[in-house]
Write a protein that holds these residues in place. Structure first.
Motif, PDB file in Angstrom:
ATOM      1  N   GLY A  59      27.249  43.060  41.820  1.00 14.82           N
ATOM      2  CA  GLY A  59      28.304  42.634  42.965  1.00 14.82           C
ATOM      3  C   GLY A  59      27.769  43.476  44.197  1.00 14.82           C
ATOM      4  O   GLY A  59      26.858  42.491  45.026  1.00 14.82           O
ATOM      5  N   ARG A  60      28.013  44.834  44.434  1.00 15.28           N
ATOM      6  CA  ARG A  60      27.482  45.189  45.803  1.00 15.28           C
ATOM      7  C   ARG A  60      25.977  44.893  46.065  1.00 15.28           C
ATOM      8  O   ARG A  60      25.898  44.680  47.390  1.00 15.28           O
ATOM      9  CB  ARG A  60      28.058  46.764  45.918  1.00 15.28           C
ATOM     10  CG  ARG A  60      29.458  46.940  46.000  1.00 15.28           C
ATOM     11  CD  ARG A  60      30.055  48.293  45.519  1.00 15.28           C
ATOM     12  NE  ARG A  60      29.716  48.587  44.133  1.00 15.28           N
ATOM     13  CZ  ARG A  60      29.905  49.642  43.375  1.00 15.28           C
ATOM     14  NH1 ARG A  60      30.368  50.787  44.143  1.00 15.28           N
ATOM     15  NH2 ARG A  60      29.785  49.888  42.362  1.00 15.28           N
ATOM     16  N   ASP A  97      35.094  41.031  41.782  1.00 19.38           N
ATOM     17  CA  ASP A  97      36.369  41.516  41.399  1.00 19.38           C
ATOM     18  C   ASP A  97      37.091  42.655  42.045  1.00 19.38           C
ATOM     19  O   ASP A  97      38.001  43.192  41.629  1.00 19.38           O
ATOM     20  CB  ASP A  97      36.783  41.489  39.968  1.00 19.38           C
ATOM     21  CG  ASP A  97      35.560  42.426  38.995  1.00 19.38           C
ATOM     22  OD1 ASP A  97      34.539  42.656  39.767  1.00 19.38           O
ATOM     23  OD2 ASP A  97      36.075  43.000  38.198  1.00 19.38           O
ATOM     24  N   HIS A  98      36.119  43.403  42.572  1.00 18.39           N
ATOM     25  CA  HIS A  98      36.662  44.649  43.055  1.00 18.39           C
ATOM     26  C   HIS A  98      37.820  45.052  43.710  1.00 18.39           C
ATOM     27  O   HIS A  98      38.653  46.093  43.745  1.00 18.39           O
ATOM     28  CB  HIS A  98      35.344  45.185  44.209  1.00 18.39           C
ATOM     29  CG  HIS A  98      33.975  45.059  43.795  1.00 18.39           C
ATOM     30  ND1 HIS A  98      33.433  43.922  43.283  1.00 18.39           N
ATOM     31  CD2 HIS A  98      33.080  45.673  43.554  1.00 18.39           C
ATOM     32  CE1 HIS A  98      32.405  44.008  42.952  1.00 18.39           C
ATOM     33  NE2 HIS A  98      31.767  45.195  43.109  1.00 18.39           N
ATOM     34  N   GLN A 106      38.183  46.441  31.115  1.00 15.17           N
ATOM     35  CA  GLN A 106      37.554  47.858  31.446  1.00 15.17           C
ATOM     36  C   GLN A 106      37.827  48.463  30.153  1.00 15.17           C
ATOM     37  O   GLN A 106      39.078  48.765  29.755  1.00 15.17           O
ATOM     38  CB  GLN A 106      38.192  48.139  32.445  1.00 15.17           C
ATOM     39  CG  GLN A 106      37.241  49.015  33.173  1.00 15.17           C
ATOM     40  CD  GLN A 106      36.325  48.274  34.277  1.00 15.17           C
ATOM     41  OE1 GLN A 106      36.470  46.978  34.340  1.00 15.17           O
ATOM     42  NE2 GLN A 106      35.504  48.936  35.007  1.00 15.17           N
ATOM     43  N   GLY A 115      26.401  48.415  39.989  1.00 18.29           N
ATOM     44  CA  GLY A 115      26.602  49.737  40.698  1.00 18.29           C
ATOM     45  C   GLY A 115      26.547  49.800  41.912  1.00 18.29           C
ATOM     46  O   GLY A 115      26.357  48.753  42.687  1.00 18.29           O
ATOM     47  N   LYS A 129      29.283  44.491  29.556  1.00 14.51           N
ATOM     48  CA  LYS A 129      28.623  44.962  30.742  1.00 14.51           C
ATOM     49  C   LYS A 129      28.576  46.447  30.913  1.00 14.51           C
ATOM     50  O   LYS A 129      29.470  47.116  30.588  1.00 14.51           O
ATOM     51  CB  LYS A 129      29.606  44.497  31.744  1.00 14.51           C
ATOM     52  CG  LYS A 129      29.555  44.859  33.149  1.00 14.51           C
ATOM     53  CD  LYS A 129      30.017  44.138  34.224  1.00 14.51           C
ATOM     54  CE  LYS A 129      29.934  44.708  35.571  1.00 14.51           C
ATOM     55  NZ  LYS A 129      30.600  44.068  36.584  1.00 14.51           N
ATOM     56  N   ARG A 181      39.023  38.676  35.342  1.00 11.29           N
ATOM     57  CA  ARG A 181      39.377  40.058  35.227  1.00 11.29           C
ATOM     58  C   ARG A 181      40.725  40.047  34.503  1.00 11.29           C
ATOM     59  O   ARG A 181      41.626  39.570  35.125  1.00 11.29           O
ATOM     60  CB  ARG A 181      39.461  40.761  36.478  1.00 11.29           C
ATOM     61  CG  ARG A 181      40.197  41.984  36.774  1.00 11.29           C
ATOM     62  CD  ARG A 181      39.809  42.996  36.075  1.00 11.29           C
ATOM     63  NE  ARG A 181      38.237  43.516  36.113  1.00 11.29           N
ATOM     64  CZ  ARG A 181      37.775  44.263  35.469  1.00 11.29           C
ATOM     65  NH1 ARG A 181      38.581  44.955  34.409  1.00 11.29           N
ATOM     66  NH2 ARG A 181      36.541  44.940  35.670  1.00 11.29           N
TER      67      ARG A 181
HETATM   68  C1  R5P Z   1      33.993  47.417  37.717  1.00 18.15           C
HETATM   69  O1  R5P Z   1      34.721  48.340  37.834  1.00 18.15           O
HETATM   70  C2  R5P Z   1      34.091  45.997  38.159  1.00 18.15           C
HETATM   71  O2  R5P Z   1      34.276  44.985  37.418  1.00 18.15           O
HETATM   72  C3  R5P Z   1      33.515  45.940  39.256  1.00 18.15           C
HETATM   73  O3  R5P Z   1      34.466  45.526  40.266  1.00 18.15           O
HETATM   74  C4  R5P Z   1      32.430  45.126  39.576  1.00 18.15           C
HETATM   75  O4  R5P Z   1      31.991  44.688  38.421  1.00 18.15           O
HETATM   76  C5  R5P Z   1      31.386  46.103  39.864  1.00 18.15           C
HETATM   77  O5  R5P Z   1      30.087  45.422  40.429  1.00 18.15           O
HETATM   78  P1  R5P Z   1      29.103  46.330  41.196  1.00 18.15           P
HETATM   79  O6  R5P Z   1      29.104  47.613  40.759  1.00 18.15           O
HETATM   80  O7  R5P Z   1      27.731  45.644  40.827  1.00 18.15           O
HETATM   81  O8  R5P Z   1      29.510  46.265  42.594  1.00 18.15           O
END
Ligand code: R5P
Length: 294
Positions: A253-254, A57-58, A141, A227, A203, A107
Motif C-alpha cells: 500500500g503505502r 483499505d487503510h 485481520q 508496511g 498476508k 476487507r
Molecule cells: C492492515 O492492517 C491493512 O490491511 C492495511 O490497511 C494495509 O494492507 C497495509 O498496507 P501497507 O502496510 O502496505 O501500507
C-alpha cells in the motif's frame, strides 16, 4: 435447436491423447473447488504464480490516510498495473469502476479505529454482499498474541466456513500490535495458525532473518505486506527478497501510493515480482518511468 442438415458424422476422440489434468498452480490450493480456484486466478498471475496486490483499505481504521485522500484521483490511474485490489466495500462501490476486471479482496473485519484497541475487531462484511460485489476473496485481520486474539481467530474461522460454503477464499492478515516482536518465530506461529484454521492464503510482514522459514512452514501461499513507507530502492529490495524467499507476491500500500511516483513504483514492483528482476534493475526502471512521468 441447431440445424442437423450437413452435420458431420466423422468424429475424432483423440484416443492416443491422455485426458489433460493440469494441477492448479498455487501452493496448497489443489483440492479447492473450481470456483475458489477461479477466484484465485483473478488474484494471481498464472504465468508467474504470483500477485502484485495493491492495498488501499487503510481507511477502515485510520480514515483518509496520506495518499488515499482521493482514491478517485490517486488510485484509479494505478489500476492497470494491479493484479488485485485489497479494499473496503465502501470504496469499491463508490469509487472503483465496475470495468475493473481483476481480483478484489474485500476487507471483511473491522470495528475499532486508531483511537481504540485495534485487536477488538469483528466480522464486518456479510458473505452475501461479498458475492453481490463479485469479490475474489475476503480479508480478515488476525491478532495472534493480541488482547482479542481468540475473537480475531474466531472471525477468521467463521469467514473460512462462510467462504467454503460459497467458494470465496479467505486471506488471513497477520497483524502486529505496537509492542509485539516482529521476527520469524512470531510470524511462523501466526501464519501457521491462520493456515491450520483454514485461511486460503496469508498476508504477513517481511523479516530480514528467516523469512524463508515462514513461507516454508506455511502450507498455503504467503504474500508480503508492505508496511511503512521506505525509500523506493529499499522497498524494491524487500519485495525481491520476499519473492526469492518463497512469497507468492506482495500486497503493498503505502510503499506504492505514498511514493513520489506511484505509477512508476508499481511498475517497478511488477518487474521484481513477475520477472524476477534484481532490485537495482527495478529501481532503474522506477527512475526512468518517474522521469518520463509514466
Ligand atoms: C492492515 O492492517 C491493512 O490491511 C492495511 O490497511 C494495509 O494492507 C497495509 O498496507 P501497507 O502496510 O502496505 O501500507
Amino acid at each position: 435447436m441447431a440445424d442437423m442438415d450437413g452435420s458431420n458424422e466423422t468424429k475424432d476422440f483423440y484416443l492416443d491423447i491422455p485426458a489433460r489434468n493440469t494441477p492448479f498452480f498455487l501452493k496448497g490450493s489443489g483440492a479447492l473447488d473450481w470456483g475458489m480456484q477461479n477466484r484465485f486466478a483473478r488474484i494471481f498471475n498464472a504465468a508467474s504464480g504470483r500477485t502484485v496486490m495493491l492495498a488501499i483499505d487503510h481507511g477502515y481504521f485510520q480514515g483518509p490516510t496520506t495518499g488515499l485522500e482521493r482514491v478517485d484521483v490517486n488510485i484509479i490511474p494505478l489500476l492497470p498495473y494491479a493484479d488485485a485490489l485489497m479494499l473496503t466495500r465502501g470504496i469499491l462501490r463508490t469509487t472503483i469502476p465496475p470495468t475493473f476486471a481483476r481480483g478484489t479482496v474485500l476487507r471483511a473485519s473491522g470495528g475499532p479505529s486508531i483511537l481504540k484497541e485495534l485487536s477488538n475487531e469483528q466480522i464486518a462484511l456479510d458473505i452475501e454482499d461479498a458475492l453481490r460485489l463479485n469479490a475474489a476473496a475476503m480479508a480478515v485481520q488476525v491478532f495472534v498474541g493480541g488482547e482479542y486474539e481468540s475473537q480475531s481467530i474466531h472471525n477468521l474461522t467463521r469467514l473460512v466456513d462462510l467462504g467454503a460454503r460459497h467458494g470465496v477464499p479467505v486471506l488471513g492478515v497477520t497483524a502486529v500490535g505496537k509492542n509485539m516482536t516482529r521476527d520469524a518465530r512470531y510470524f511462523r506461529l501466526a501464519c501457521r495458525i491462520c493456515a491450520e484454521l483454514g485461511a486460503h492464503f496469508i498476508k504477513t510482514y517481511y523479516v530480514s532473518e528467516g523469512f524463508e522459514t515462514i513461507t516454508a512452514s506455511c502450507p498455503v501461499p504467503v504474500i508480503m505486506a508492505g508496511g511503512k513507507k521506505l525509500p523506493e530502492s529499499e522497498a524494491l529490495e524487500m519485495a525481491y527478497r520476499a519473492v526469492s524467499e518463497g512469497a507468492a507476491g506482495v500486497d503493498m500500500g503505502r510503499n506504492i501510493f505514498q511514493s513520489e511516483a506511484p505509477a512508476a513504483m508499481i511498475q517497478a514492483v511488477r518487474k521484481v515480482v513477475h520477472e524476477n528482476a534484481k532490485p537495482r534493475e527495478a529501481f532503474e526502471l522506477f527512475q526512468d518511468l518517474k522521469n518520463r512521468r509514466a
